[in-house]
Scaffold this active site. Structure first.
Site, short mmCIF file in Angstrom:
data_model
loop_
_atom_site.label_atom_id
_atom_site.label_comp_id
_atom_site.label_asym_id
_atom_site.label_seq_id
_atom_site.Cartn_x
_atom_site.Cartn_y
_atom_site.Cartn_z
N HIS A 179 3.66 -9.44 0.84
CA HIS A 179 3.66 -8.06 1.30
C HIS A 179 2.62 -7.79 2.38
O HIS A 179 2.79 -6.85 3.17
CB HIS A 179 3.43 -7.11 0.12
N GLY A 180 1.58 -8.56 2.42
CA GLY A 180 0.61 -8.31 3.47
C GLY A 180 -0.64 -9.14 3.35
O GLY A 180 -0.98 -9.64 2.27
#
Length: 478
Positions: free
Chosen positions: A326-327
């Protein structure tokens, strides 16, 4: 080009009309038109990254052919790992390079050193995580002999870059999408109407609910030190509905748009906030990603076979990788690990496959046990979302500390009644349609026609009323 923009409102009808009328039902022309439209759609973000998308497509296309033609396992493995290595290498450079460098520098500084490392000032290509996973699943499936290689470059390119799913999913599989791309498609009025209905609901979720919640979530999270605990709780709740309506709204628009062209995409959400435990939540949230990790990481690691500690290990790996996907921020990693902790009781007591049906199936209202289990699951999810939204770990823990302080029982400093009422109405509609593909799939079919159309027009008017400065979808950053 955003789904909630005027440019897309012009782009979609033009492509739709050309697709069904100018191509005269010729499959070859239809696919070429969709591919050109998809590249134009992606190029509107930044035409320079088109070259990266095309290179990734070429890499996996030729790797698939080489794997299928290889005469030995060693050669097959070479082409498999070449594709995986280069694809993940792109992700590492564009998405994670600076994270690793800065994290390493911070770790070294704890030992008393003051290192200076080069960081890259690069933009993250929109959708790179999604189309990379499209290609990886294709290559792995060929290697595992689940599918045959695709020799038609146009068809394969369209599988990777079909514009409804290109920038934020769902993450498709070649076994599901490629056969549809290669099959002749004829216009189906009922399918197109259903697609328009799902697009309408997706736009309502994004523009009316998500963007309205975002205004207050941003205000509270960005100035969290100025608010009391009850206001921080409201901020977390606003973000909880923002991220759900933002991402599931995108998925609804994507699925509805694809249906206009006679193509069915994988379902990505199944009313996750009505889940009765965390395991059920993850079967209903971002389904295409969860199932991707299950099939291409969890099961190869051994899945749920073996000792309980292997199950625990595999589960933590899955959620750690999911958070990192996700990041490039420690907040996402902690968010993933927290969800892994949440799911541990169901692993230890083997209850993770308990709630496979729809909650309150065949009933209007849930019973007390269902209400309590949904409440606990929702509460745990809200806490986890704080890490997802916070700018760093210090901010997240500070925010949670405020939420659980004694001021959590005081009167909120911000209390937008109109937005809370909208959320309540939204929840009721979602609850009523929880057994359907999407909330309003069959909504009002038993109502008189004027009443049903009045409902649709109400959604349209609400979208127009709330439409202001267009907001990007949250998952574009991933």
């Amino acid at each position: 080009m955003l789904f909630n923009s005027l440019s897309f409102a012009l782009f979609l009808p033009v492509v739709f009309l050309l697709y069904w009328f100018a191509t005269k039902g010729n499959l070859k022309f239809q696919n070429r038109l969709l591919l050109v439209s998809s590249y134009f759609f992606y190029g509107c973000w930044d035409y320079r990254f088109l070259f990266l998308l095309i290179f990734s497509t070429l890499l996996d296309y030729f790797s698939g052919i080489k794997i299928s033609e290889a005469s030995s396992k060693k050669v097959r493995l070479f082409w498999l790992w070449l594709s995986i290595g280069i694809n993940l290498g792109f992700l590492a450079v564009f998405k994670y390079f600076n994270f690793f460098i800065t994290s390493f520098a911070e770790g070294i500084s704890l030992l008393g050193f003051k290192p200076s490392f080069l960081t890259l000032n690069v933009l993250l290509p929109v959708g790179i995580s999604f189309y990379t996973f499209h290609g990886l699943s294709y290559i792995i499936d060929i290697y595992k002999n689940r599918i045959k290689e695709e020799r038609n470059f146009i068809d394969y390119s369209l599988f990777v870059s079909f514009f409804p799913l290109l920038v934020a999913g769902p993450i498709e599989r070649a076994t599901h999408l490629l056969p549809q791309i290669k099959r002749e498609r004829t216009f189906d009025t009922s399918k197109a109407v259903d697609g328009l209905r799902q697009i309408l609901w997706g736009l309502f979720k994004k523009i009316v609910i998500a963007d309205s919640c975002a205004e207050y979530a941003n205000m509270i999270f960005n100035n969290s030190s100025q608010y009391n605990g009850s206001t921080l709780i409201l901020g977390a709740l606003f973000f909880t509905f923002q991220i759900y309506c933002d991402f599931s709204g995108y998925s609804d628009i994507a699925l509805g748009t694809a249906r206009l062209f006679g193509i069915d995409l994988l379902k990505n959400f199944a009313f996750p906030y009505f889940s009765r435990d965390i395991a059920e939540f993850w079967r209903r949230w971002h389904i295409s990603l969860s199932s991707w990790f299950r099939d291409y990481l969890y099961i190869p690691l051994g899945g749920s076979k073996g000792s309980i500690w292997k199950k625990v290990r595999n589960t933590f790996i899955i959620f750690l990788v999911s958070g990192f996907w996700h990041g490039a921020n420690w907040t996402f990693i902690v968010w993933g690990l927290l969800n892994a902790l949440y799911i541990m009781p169901s692993i230890f007591f083997e209850t993770n496959r308990r709630n496979l049906d729809v909650v309150a199936q065949g009933r209007v209202f849930p019973n007390l046990r269902e209400i309590l289990s949904m409440g606990v699951t929702f509460g745990l999810t809200v806490i986890a979302w704080v890490f997802f939204r916070a700018k760093d770990l210090h901010h997240a823990f500070e925010y949670l500390g405020g939420m659980f302080s004694t001021s959590g029982f005081s009167k909120p400093q911000i209390f937008p009644r109109s937005i809370l009422l909208l959320i309540a109405v939204f929840i009721l509609i979602e609850w009523r349609g929880r057994t359907q593909e999407y909330a309003i799939a069959n909504f009002g079919f038993n109502f008189p026609k004027p009443v049903r159309w009045a409902f649709y027009y109400t959604l349209v008017l609400a979208i127009v009323w709330f439409a202001g400065e267009k907001q990007q979808f949250i998952y574009f950053q991933f």
